[in-house]
Design a protein around this motif. Structure first.
Motif, short mmCIF file in Angstrom:
data_model
loop_
_atom_site.label_atom_id
_atom_site.label_comp_id
_atom_site.label_asym_id
_atom_site.label_seq_id
_atom_site.Cartn_x
_atom_site.Cartn_y
_atom_site.Cartn_z
N PHE A 14 0.82 -1.21 0.00
CA PHE A 14 0.00 0.00 0.00
C PHE A 14 0.86 1.27 0.00
O PHE A 14 0.34 2.36 -0.13
CB PHE A 14 -0.92 0.01 1.21
N GLY A 15 2.15 1.07 0.18
CA GLY A 15 3.01 2.25 0.19
C GLY A 15 3.00 2.98 1.52
O GLY A 15 3.32 4.16 1.59
N VAL A 16 2.64 2.26 2.56
CA VAL A 16 2.52 2.89 3.88
C VAL A 16 3.85 3.46 4.36
O VAL A 16 3.93 4.62 4.77
CB VAL A 16 2.00 1.87 4.93
N VAL A 52 -11.39 11.25 2.26
CA VAL A 52 -11.57 9.80 2.31
C VAL A 52 -12.06 9.36 3.68
O VAL A 52 -12.97 8.56 3.81
CB VAL A 52 -10.25 9.07 1.98
N ARG A 53 -11.44 9.93 4.69
CA ARG A 53 -11.83 9.57 6.04
C ARG A 53 -13.29 9.93 6.33
O ARG A 53 -14.02 9.18 6.95
CB ARG A 53 -10.96 10.30 7.06
N LEU A 54 -13.68 11.06 5.85
CA LEU A 54 -15.02 11.53 6.20
C LEU A 54 -16.11 10.68 5.57
O LEU A 54 -17.27 10.73 5.99
CB LEU A 54 -15.17 12.99 5.78
N GLN A 57 -7.71 2.14 0.60
CA GLN A 57 -8.82 2.41 -0.32
C GLN A 57 -8.36 2.11 -1.75
O GLN A 57 -7.22 2.38 -2.10
CB GLN A 57 -9.21 3.88 -0.22
N PRO A 58 -9.25 1.58 -2.56
CA PRO A 58 -8.89 1.24 -3.93
C PRO A 58 -8.36 2.45 -4.71
O PRO A 58 -8.96 3.51 -4.69
CB PRO A 58 -10.20 0.73 -4.54
N ARG A 64 -2.71 7.27 -6.44
CA ARG A 64 -3.08 8.67 -6.40
C ARG A 64 -2.21 9.43 -5.41
O ARG A 64 -1.76 10.55 -5.67
CB ARG A 64 -4.55 8.78 -5.97
N SER A 65 -1.97 8.76 -4.28
CA SER A 65 -1.15 9.38 -3.26
C SER A 65 0.27 9.62 -3.78
O SER A 65 0.85 10.68 -3.58
CB SER A 65 -1.11 8.46 -2.03
N LEU A 66 0.78 8.63 -4.48
CA LEU A 66 2.13 8.75 -5.04
C LEU A 66 2.21 9.91 -6.02
O LEU A 66 3.17 10.68 -6.03
CB LEU A 66 2.54 7.44 -5.72
N ALA A 67 1.17 10.05 -6.84
CA ALA A 67 1.14 11.15 -7.81
C ALA A 67 1.15 12.49 -7.09
O ALA A 67 1.86 13.43 -7.48
CB ALA A 67 -0.11 11.02 -8.68
N GLN A 68 0.38 12.58 -6.02
CA GLN A 68 0.34 13.83 -5.27
C GLN A 68 1.68 14.12 -4.61
O GLN A 68 2.15 15.26 -4.58
CB GLN A 68 -0.78 13.78 -4.23
N HIS A 69 2.29 13.07 -4.09
CA HIS A 69 3.62 13.23 -3.50
C HIS A 69 4.60 13.77 -4.55
O HIS A 69 5.41 14.65 -4.27
CB HIS A 69 4.14 11.89 -2.98
N THR A 70 4.49 13.22 -5.73
CA THR A 70 5.40 13.63 -6.80
C THR A 70 5.23 15.11 -7.12
O THR A 70 6.21 15.84 -7.31
CB THR A 70 5.14 12.79 -8.06
N ALA A 71 3.97 15.55 -7.15
CA ALA A 71 3.71 16.96 -7.42
C ALA A 71 4.33 17.85 -6.34
O ALA A 71 4.93 18.89 -6.63
CB ALA A 71 2.20 17.20 -7.49
#
Lengths: 233, 233
Positions: B142-144, B224-226, B184-185, B190-197
């Motif tokens: 998951f890239g945690v 996501v949490r909400l 989450q699927p 998506r998280s990685l892409a945002q990190h990259t930005a």
DNA sequence: TCGGGTCAAGTGGCTCAGCCACTAGGCCAC
DNA sequence: GTGGCCTAGTGGCTGAGCCACTTGACCCGA
């Protein structure tokens, strides 16, 4: 007072056990998740009763350094039994440039939240702080108390106890910087104008505008400080 | 994760004693300097052993709320047995929505500072965390850990020990939310892409862009949490 | 009257011995 | 394997008891 005549502090036994425990973890190179020796064993090794060992472990437990599992042993939560920096904040927070950075981060968000969540009463309180500051300035003051009330009112209106706690952690430092910055010529009026802009954005329920106005305000304070302060590193 | 299936926490006896003690002090209107009932008496009143009362008192002692004088009784140091706000952070920080708000405030500023101050080595470290996270995801994870390293690297690159301390104060809660949100699927990519930005803005030395990218990222996590959490109050 | 000593009660510090409840790991039956 | 069972190990808590220290009342002698 004479150093020699200060009250005698007889170290409680559990405090000594605490020290021995910390030393043991370090020496044995224990890491997070590792198991501590059993209470009975520790008591025997240290030559104290199990109750004293227990008291020490309870202390570590409430500090979140150790986790005691009924029937399953006691385990390290971190790699050390020393308390976390968070509790040492009181010391660390003395460095002003960092305080101003933190203040910007926190207050910007607080203003944003306040614009979303403030009740009418809270809005009134903010306005009241504005009026108060105005009075102070008219009476020849610097508006120090009004400034304090304004930021406190905004913080309250944000309804975030966590952010409020963080603010509290640097409150002392902010007070200091406030006292000095408001003594600069023309500052009280300018500060009041900025406060008013923030107030209006919050009143209008515009989070982005409120955040931007607050950011500008805090940066003004920071700039003034930087004129006579040079960060040491 | 189901709320009902989270680990059962059996309250230790001394914790219950602690609560009763706090309540007693409040109800009896005790003030700083007042004397607490004797240990034996407390034990009898509460129906527990003296050892348990003792453990509770030891806790209050290390928190500086109470002073036990050998042979002379136990005395209140403050007007209450509640811990001070700053020390209370550890408790308070459990409320997730507030944690996410605080996280946005702090990390946005951290990203901004990182863009201004990062050294080449620190930039390398951030890039390495990106690579690491990529590996994790390719391997089906998951890239945690990669996520954690990224945020840690950015925090380090900001060179603000005060903000870093605040982050540390909510680190545990962030870890929890990270574990769940990355499951989450589609989230890891998506998280990685945002990190990259964020990384690119920091690499380019663009504070505003870095702050904006980080804000967007943190808000994604919050959203996501909400979806599956409804704050209870 | 005042200063000092004595004494006993009250109270915290600590120990000991022991029972109970829970966990973890091995073993066995299925 | 899987699940149930058993047991040793371990933390949770108790009750009784001794010791050390504080406090305040009391008494005595100067």
């Amino acid at each position: 007072m004479s150093e020699a005549l200060r009250p005698m502090v007889k170290s409680r036994l559990y405090e000594q056990v605490l020290e021995r425990l910390r030393a043991y973890v370090t020496e044995a190179g224990l890491k997070a998740g590792d198991k501590l020796p059993a209470e009975r064993e520790l008591a025997a090794s240290l030559g104290v009763s199990r109750a004293s060992v227990k008291q020490a472990i309870v202390v570590l437990e409430v500090q979140g350094l150790v986790e005691a599992r009924h029937g399953g042993g006691t385990y390290l939560v971190r790699d050390t039994l020393d308390v976390e920096p968070v509790e040492q904040l009181v010391e660390r927070r003395k460095r002003l440039p960092e305080v101003l950075e933190a203040r910007e981060a926190l207050e910007t968000k607080l203003a944003e939240l306040a614009a979303e969540r403030r009740t009418e009463d809270e809005l009134d309180a903010i306005r009241a702080s504005l009026d108060f500051m105005h009075e102070e300035i008219v009476d020849g003051g610097f508006g120090v108390e009004g400034d304090r009330r304004f930021h406190a009112a905004v913080t309250a209106a944000a309804h975030s106890s966590l952010l409020a706690d963080f603010m509290k952690a640097i409150a002392g430092q902010i007070t200091e910087s406030r006292n000095e910055s408001l003594r600069q010529p023309g500052r009280p009026h300018r500060s009041l104008a900025q406060h008013t802009a923030i107030y209006e954005a919050i009143a209008a329920g515009d989070p982005k505008k409120a955040a931007a106005a607050m950011r500008k305000h805090v940066r003004t304070v920071a700039k003034v400080r930087l004129l006579d302060w040079v960060p040491e590193d």
